[in-house]
Design an enzyme around this catalytic site. Structure first.
Site, PDB file in Angstrom:
ATOM      1  N   LYS A 258       0.717  -1.070  -0.138  1.00  0.00           N
ATOM      2  CA  LYS A 258       0.135   0.098  -0.155  1.00  0.00           C
ATOM      3  C   LYS A 258       0.913   1.453   0.033  1.00  0.00           C
ATOM      4  CE  LYS A 258      -3.927  -1.789   2.844  1.00  0.00           C
ATOM      5  NZ  LYS A 258      -4.978  -1.613   1.727  1.00  0.00           N
ATOM      6  N   ARG A 332      -9.851 -11.550   2.488  1.00  0.00           N
ATOM      7  CA  ARG A 332     -10.599 -12.905   2.132  1.00  0.00           C
ATOM      8  C   ARG A 332     -10.137 -14.044   2.491  1.00  0.00           C
ATOM      9  NH1 ARG A 332     -11.667  -9.979  -3.637  1.00  0.00           N
ATOM     10  NH2 ARG A 332     -11.403  -8.188  -2.189  1.00  0.00           N
TER      11      ARG A 332
HETATM   12  N1  BES Z   1      -8.094  -3.637   4.950  1.00  0.00           N
HETATM   13  C1  BES Z   1      -8.060  -3.249   3.412  1.00  0.00           C
HETATM   14  C2  BES Z   1      -9.295  -2.895   3.028  1.00  0.00           C
HETATM   15  C3  BES Z   1      -9.749  -1.243   4.017  1.00  0.00           C
HETATM   16  C4  BES Z   1      -9.605  -0.269   3.163  1.00  0.00           C
HETATM   17  C5  BES Z   1     -10.338  -1.407   5.265  1.00  0.00           C
HETATM   18  C6  BES Z   1      -9.651   0.960   3.671  1.00  0.00           C
HETATM   19  C7  BES Z   1     -10.581  -0.057   5.819  1.00  0.00           C
HETATM   20  C8  BES Z   1     -10.275   0.932   4.994  1.00  0.00           C
HETATM   21  C9  BES Z   1      -8.335  -4.449   2.400  1.00  0.00           C
HETATM   22  O1  BES Z   1      -7.459  -5.641   2.891  1.00  0.00           O
HETATM   23  C10 BES Z   1      -7.736  -4.380   1.249  1.00  0.00           C
HETATM   24  O2  BES Z   1      -6.629  -3.985   1.148  1.00  0.00           O
HETATM   25  N2  BES Z   1      -8.509  -4.316   0.342  1.00  0.00           N
HETATM   26  C11 BES Z   1      -8.363  -3.891  -1.044  1.00  0.00           C
HETATM   27  C12 BES Z   1      -8.931  -5.020  -1.980  1.00  0.00           C
HETATM   28  C13 BES Z   1      -8.322  -4.887  -3.433  1.00  0.00           C
HETATM   29  C14 BES Z   1      -6.901  -5.322  -3.389  1.00  0.00           C
HETATM   30  C15 BES Z   1      -9.115  -5.990  -4.177  1.00  0.00           C
HETATM   31  C16 BES Z   1      -8.903  -2.605  -1.437  1.00  0.00           C
HETATM   32  O3  BES Z   1      -9.888  -2.267  -0.999  1.00  0.00           O
HETATM   33  O4  BES Z   1      -8.342  -1.737  -2.190  1.00  0.00           O
HETATM   34 MN    MN Z   2      -5.348  -5.412   2.219  1.00  0.00          MN
END
Ligand code: BES
Ligand code: MN
Ligand code: ZN
Length: 479
Positions: A258, A332
């Protein structure tokens, strides 16, 4: 927080502060108090343009006219249940900011004192562990509810408030403090409640049991993953429900790293686990006649020489194979093991999972809602009604089967990434591959679990939303 009720006149309540509700017709409502202040209270409120809107207040020193040191006139809007709860929340927050440890709350006739008291407690919450000493304020130790509330209502409100705070403390805790092992320690504290046992699988046991998602996500970190299983077995159980929580104690994104800005708040990524641990804690402390299994997948998603990689293929214990296309879609993967385990638990009729799963859900419903996914109409109604009763935000999004094709794998059955569109739905559809038997609902709490800045209803940080909704749902099931 000790809560008592009283009918004593406001002038003699010996508390730090009194919060008195008023609407826009405050001049008529506050006649007695105004007289106690020599007719100067109403003009003072007028001068400060007090409107009576819920979530606003005017603070007045009492100059010895009342036993209490301070008086808050708090707006109660249209006196709806939600307005009264918001007024109480606001009063709780003001009291915290002022450092008051005792408060009398006088809002007139309150039809739902439980919701109001829960609001007061939620507003009073603040995470001060790392604040400088002069930034720390004590929580309210005692609350006098001026009005009628029976002992059961008060006890129930106090229990829910306590476990909502428990969840908020866990989420607010930095990842240096809250990692899989310490999250398991927090879960173990529930063993002091009657009927509760806690089993924790370390990384070796997880591997031996075929929890390939928890292992893959956790393997890049020096903090080893855990599977946490809290069982609650009361006498006379009237049903059996499983709760599943995402416990990613920090989400760096892994090799699909990230950017810093998105990573800043990712200690909140165990919010789902805090929600379900809080809910089972409240249920057990209330002695709810319902058997419960709470399964949490705890892992830290990190980069490292041993990180899981793009192109890896996981073979889950239910036979489903998953290609890794993005290591940041890790929640997931962790939940999949937990859903398999919950599905295999004899007697379970329903599974509710909670997870900060997708940014897409947060984009869709914003900070005031969690997103609900389920194919079961009855379960949807029950959960939406529960959220409504608790004044928490929950909105249903489509579990639209045709989008499942976006997850089709090339080497394995499915991949862990859908397209850009409908990202919260494809994440939910991914989870559905691992539920076998029980009815199932998924709460994507990415939007409402944590707010980086102050929010109208919550201090910055964790909200603990959905703890009370899940507890309410369980309570309805227990009859
Ligand atoms: N933990 C994140 C989701 C999240 C985003 C929680 C903002 C709280 C606030 C999750 O693991 C994630 O990174 N999701 C990705 C999924 C994508 C790679 C398909 C996302 O939402 O960008
Ligand atoms: Mn994530
Ligand atoms: Zn995550």
């Amino acid at each position: 927080m000790d809560i008592s009720t009283s009918r004593e006149p406001l002038s003699t309540q010996s508390v730090d502060a009194i919060a008195v509700g008023a609407t826009k017709s405050f001049a008529d409502e506050l006649v007695e108090l105004d007289a106690a202040f020599g007719g100067e209270l109403v003009p003072a409120l007028e001068a400060r343009k007090f409107s009576g809107a819920a979530g606003t207040s005017v603070r007045v020193p009492t100059f010895g006219k009342l036993t209490a040191k301070e008086l808050y006139i708090v707006g109660v809007g249209d006196r709806t249940e939600a307005d009264l709860a918001r007024a109480a929340r606001h009063a709780g927050r003001q009291a915290r900011a002022a450092g008051f440890t005792s408060l009398a709350l006088s809002l007139g006739t309150v039809d739902n004192p439980q919701l109001t008291l829960e609001g007061l407690a939620a507003g009073n919450y603040s995470y001060d562990v790392y604040k400088a000493e002069d930034g720390q304020t004590p929580a309210l130790a005692s609350v006098v509810f001026v009005g009628d509330a029976d002992a059961d209502t008060i006890a129930s409100a106090a229990i829910r408030a306590k476990w909502q705070s428990f969840a908020r403390d866990l989420v607010n805790g930095p990842a240096a403090d809250i990692y899989p092992e310490t999250l398991a320690d927090a879960a173990r504290t529930l063993e002091s409640l009657p009927g509760v046992t806690v089993e924790v699988w370390d990384e070796k046991r997880c591997a031996a049991e075929g929890c390939v998602g928890i292992i893959a996500v956790g393997q890049g970190s020096a903090r080893k993953p855990r599977l946490i299983h809290v069982r609650y077995r009361p006498e006379n159980a009237k049903g059996h429900i499983a709760l599943v929580g995402k416990g990613v104690t920090f989400d760096s994104g892994g090799l699909s790293l990230k950017p810093s800005g998105s990573m800043q708040t990712m200690r909140c990524d165990m919010g789902g686990s805090a929600t379900v641990l809080g809910a089972i804690g409240a249920a057990a402390e209330s002695g709810l006649p319902l058997a419960l299994d709470c399964v949490v997948g705890a892992a830290e998603n990190m980069t490292g020489g041993n990180s899981y990689k793009l192109g890896d293929i996981l073979r889950y214990s239910n036979g489903v194979t998953v290609e890794i296309h993005n290591t940041d879609a890790e929640g997931r993967l962790v939940l999949a093991d937990c859903l398999i385990k919950a599905s295999n638990e004899p007697g379970v009729t329903d599974i509710i999972d909670a997870a900060t799963l997708t940014g897409a859900a947060a984009v869709a419903v914003g900070p005031d809602f969690a997103a609900l996914f389920t194919g079961d109409e009855g379960l949807a109604t029950e959960l939406l009604d529960a959220a409504n009763a608790e004044g928490e935000g929950l909105w249903r999004l489509p579990l639209h089967k045709p989008y499942g094709s976006m997850l089709k794998g090339k080497w394995g059955r499915i991949k862990n990434l859908g397209g850009r569109e409908g990202g919260a739905t494809t994440a939910a559809l991914f989870l559905e591959h691992f539920v076998d038997g029980p009815r199932w609902a998924h709460l994507d709490i990415a939007g409402s679990a944590f707010h980086d800045a102050d929010h109208a209803d919550y201090a910055a940080g964790a909200t603990g939303e959905m703890v009370r909704t899940v507890v309410h749902f369980l309570e309805q099931r227990a009859g």
